[in-house]
Design a protein around this motif. Structure first.
Motif, PDB file in Angstrom:
ATOM      1  N   ARG A  39       0.827  -1.203   0.000  1.00  0.00           N
ATOM      2  CA  ARG A  39       0.000   0.000   0.000  1.00  0.00           C
ATOM      3  C   ARG A  39       0.868   1.263   0.000  1.00  0.00           C
ATOM      4  O   ARG A  39       0.546   2.254  -0.673  1.00  0.00           O
ATOM      5  CB  ARG A  39      -0.916   0.006   1.228  1.00  0.00           C
ATOM      6  CG  ARG A  39      -2.021  -1.053   1.200  1.00  0.00           C
ATOM      7  CD  ARG A  39      -2.717  -1.121   2.546  1.00  0.00           C
ATOM      8  NE  ARG A  39      -3.721  -2.158   2.603  1.00  0.00           N
ATOM      9  CZ  ARG A  39      -5.015  -1.965   2.416  1.00  0.00           C
ATOM     10  NH1 ARG A  39      -5.468  -0.746   2.146  1.00  0.00           N
ATOM     11  NH2 ARG A  39      -5.873  -2.960   2.498  1.00  0.00           N
ATOM     12  N   CYS A  41       3.887   1.554  -1.257  1.00  0.00           N
ATOM     13  CA  CYS A  41       4.444   1.701  -2.606  1.00  0.00           C
ATOM     14  C   CYS A  41       3.388   2.242  -3.561  1.00  0.00           C
ATOM     15  O   CYS A  41       3.695   3.002  -4.484  1.00  0.00           O
ATOM     16  CB  CYS A  41       4.976   0.359  -3.102  1.00  0.00           C
ATOM     17  SG  CYS A  41       6.452  -0.202  -2.234  1.00  0.00           S
ATOM     18  N   GLY A  42       2.129   1.861  -3.343  1.00  0.00           N
ATOM     19  CA  GLY A  42       1.048   2.374  -4.170  1.00  0.00           C
ATOM     20  C   GLY A  42       0.846   3.864  -4.022  1.00  0.00           C
ATOM     21  O   GLY A  42       0.451   4.551  -4.985  1.00  0.00           O
ATOM     22  N   SER A  55       6.512   6.959  -9.096  1.00  0.00           N
ATOM     23  CA  SER A  55       5.534   8.051  -9.057  1.00  0.00           C
ATOM     24  C   SER A  55       6.170   9.394  -9.369  1.00  0.00           C
ATOM     25  O   SER A  55       5.462  10.398  -9.490  1.00  0.00           O
ATOM     26  CB  SER A  55       4.896   8.116  -7.671  1.00  0.00           C
ATOM     27  OG  SER A  55       5.875   8.452  -6.694  1.00  0.00           O
ATOM     28  N   ASP A 106       7.568  -1.475  -7.654  1.00  0.00           N
ATOM     29  CA  ASP A 106       6.439  -2.379  -7.432  1.00  0.00           C
ATOM     30  C   ASP A 106       6.442  -3.017  -6.047  1.00  0.00           C
ATOM     31  O   ASP A 106       5.538  -3.786  -5.713  1.00  0.00           O
ATOM     32  CB  ASP A 106       6.439  -3.487  -8.486  1.00  0.00           C
ATOM     33  CG  ASP A 106       5.970  -2.984  -9.843  1.00  0.00           C
ATOM     34  OD1 ASP A 106       5.315  -1.929  -9.881  1.00  0.00           O
ATOM     35  OD2 ASP A 106       6.270  -3.635 -10.858  1.00  0.00           O
TER      36      ASP A 106
END
Length: 320
Positions: A39, A41-42, A55, A106
């Protein structure tokens, strides 16, 4: 901080408030919550450019996330993966970056063995206290001149978890016996400064939270018929700690360049340790029990002070 950085701070803090459980994490075999790491990393906390699947976050944004992880002592491989990613970017090797950085973005854990004294193609020796070294799927090695990638599939590479005083920091011992190291490019000394600045941001976050918890405790702990936080002597002690935390925050924010990064490492290490020690004192006997988090902050303060070189090491390095 910019509005974007404040939004990131709020997003990371909200995520950790809902999903971070430091005690459950350190009792898992991997030592951290893999779902929570995914989460994070998201959200895009790793400083990896968009062309490599990241990002586009920079180091300031990563420092915001590290500060939040420090607040909750959340075990997560952000620091180790950040250093590996920055070391890769500094080589200028487009092929290596294109192959490895998307994996790190990722959520694949990367670790950096640094410093390493052996400068031969075939690597033999032992490295201790490697951040997340036993869990990493990408293992890089720096000898002060070049950066290498270690083939983890070789039998000459063995890794083991190294129990430490601080259970919230995953450390490993890496044994290399005839391992083949593939040179990726030059090693940048700036990675050391990046490491010191990043660690300082984490230390400030932890120190600030330790002080918050202490102030909250002194408002509710009653002695002689009144909250202990109302006693003038304790007010003065907590005011001094507030000044320590805020000056440490300033040092961490200014940690750009060799000297400023070293200053931040020294000052933030000492400030965090003093705040954590006072946290234990002001919480009384409860602070030394396993059920309370005070001892975890003190252990993190002690361990982080020695990471990437002790304050004394950096003072000696910068002395004329």
């Amino acid at each position: 901080m910019t509005p974007e950085q404040l939004a990131l701070r709020d997003a990371v803090r909200g995520l950790l408030d809902k999903h971070s459980d430091v005690r459950a994490a350190i009792e898992t075999p991997r030592g951290y919550d893999e779902d929570l790491w995914g989460r994070l990393c998201g959200i895009g906390v790793l400083p990896i450019p968009e062309r490599y699947g990241g990002s586009g976050a920079g180091l300031p944004e990563t420092h915001v996330a590290l500060g939040e992880l420090g607040r909750t002592l959340t075990p997560a491989p952000l620091l180790s993966s950040t250093l590996a990613a920055r070391a890769l970017l500094a080589t200028g090797d487009e092929d290596a970056c294109g192959r490895l950085l998307p994996r790190i973005a990722d959520g694949v854990v990367a670790a950096l063995v640094w410093p390493w004294d052996n400068r031969e193609t075939t690597v033999d020796g032992t490295a201790r206290y490697v951040l997340d070294g036993d869990l990493a799927e990408i293992l890089l090695l720096a000898d002060g001149v070049s950066l290498y990638e270690i083939d983890l599939g070789e039998p000459g590479v063995t890794r083991e978890h190294t129990p430490a005083m601080d259970p919230t920091r995953r450390l490993a011992t890496v044994h290399l016996a005839g391992a083949t190291a593939t040179r990726l490019g030059p090693w940048s000394p700036e990675v050391r400064d990046i490491a010191l600045a990043a660690l300082s941001a984490e230390q400030v976050g932890a120190a600030a939270r330790a002080l918050e918890l202490t102030v909250e405790h002194t408002k509710t702990r009653v002695q002689f018929g009144r909250p202990i936080g109302s006693f003038q002597a304790l007010k003065h002690r907590m005011a001094d700690l507030h000044v320590l935390v805020e000056t440490a925050r300033s040092a961490a924010l200014a940690a750009t360049g060799e000297v400023a990064a070293a200053v931040a490492k020294v000052y933030c290490s000492e400030a965090f340790f003093q705040v954590a020690a006072e946290m234990v004192q002001l919480h009384g006997g409860i602070a030394i029990t396993w059920e309370h988090d005070a001892h975890l902050y003190l252990k993190r303060a002690h361990g982080s002070a020695q990471l990437f070189g002790s304050p004394r090491d950096h003072l000696r390095r910068l002395s004329p």
